[in-house]
Design a protein around this motif. Structure first.
Motif, mmCIF file in Angstrom:
data_model
loop_
_atom_site.group_PDB
_atom_site.id
_atom_site.type_symbol
_atom_site.label_atom_id
_atom_site.label_comp_id
_atom_site.label_asym_id
_atom_site.label_seq_id
_atom_site.Cartn_x
_atom_site.Cartn_y
_atom_site.Cartn_z
ATOM 1 N N GLU A 1 0.838 -1.196 0.000
ATOM 2 C CA GLU A 1 0.000 0.000 0.000
ATOM 3 C C GLU A 1 0.873 1.246 0.000
ATOM 4 N N ARG A 3 1.855 4.917 0.805
ATOM 5 C CA ARG A 3 1.526 5.854 1.881
ATOM 6 C C ARG A 3 2.514 7.007 1.871
ATOM 7 N N GLY A 26 5.670 1.899 0.431
ATOM 8 C CA GLY A 26 4.816 1.201 -0.516
ATOM 9 C C GLY A 26 5.266 1.267 -1.955
ATOM 10 N N TYR A 118 0.281 10.025 -6.501
ATOM 11 C CA TYR A 118 -0.230 9.844 -5.146
ATOM 12 C C TYR A 118 0.056 11.103 -4.335
#
Length: 129
Positions: A1, A3, A26, A118
């Motif tokens: 994941e 982050r 991640g 992200y």
């Protein structure tokens, strides 16, 4: 994941300093570019700075040149934004964001509305006069 966790925000007087941290996980940190942008009430999102975690090249928007310094610690997968001589107009929510896999900051990171792959949740910076 994936982050991205920002920390280090707070409230300071004009002329003061803060250091923001962005802890990343991640993804392969070395093959990424990480930047900071801020969002102030009633203003457009503004890209501030970016660093390539591959070769260390950096970019700054004109309004922070000479006052802000971005750096990266590959061993800790952390990017820092040292902010000196803060001004009231620096007030806003500061976000850490990442593009990967890439070796360099995009030439468009300073464009209005640029979207990184992200981003984190943001940290508030308030500068009072």
């Amino acid at each position: 994941e994936v982050r991205l966790a920002e920390s280090g925000g707070g409230s300071v007087q004009a002329g003061g300093s803060l250091r923001l941290l962005c802890a990343a996980s991640g993804f392969t940190f070395h093959d990424s570019a990480i930047g900071w942008f801020r969002q102030a009430p009633g203003k457009e999102r503004e890209g501030l700075s970016c660093i390539s975690n591959t070769d260390g090249s950096t970019w700054y928007t004109d309004s922070v040149k000479g006052r802000f310094t971005i750096s990266s610690d590959n061993a800790k997968s952390t990017v820092y934004l040292q902010m000196n001589n803060l001004k009231p107009e620096d007030t806003g929510v500061y976000y850490c964001a990442a593009d990967f896999p890439t070796w360099y900051c995009s030439e468009h990171v300073g464009d209005e509305g640029y979207e990184y792959d992200y981003r984190g949740q943001g940290t508030q910076v308030t500068v009072s006069s």
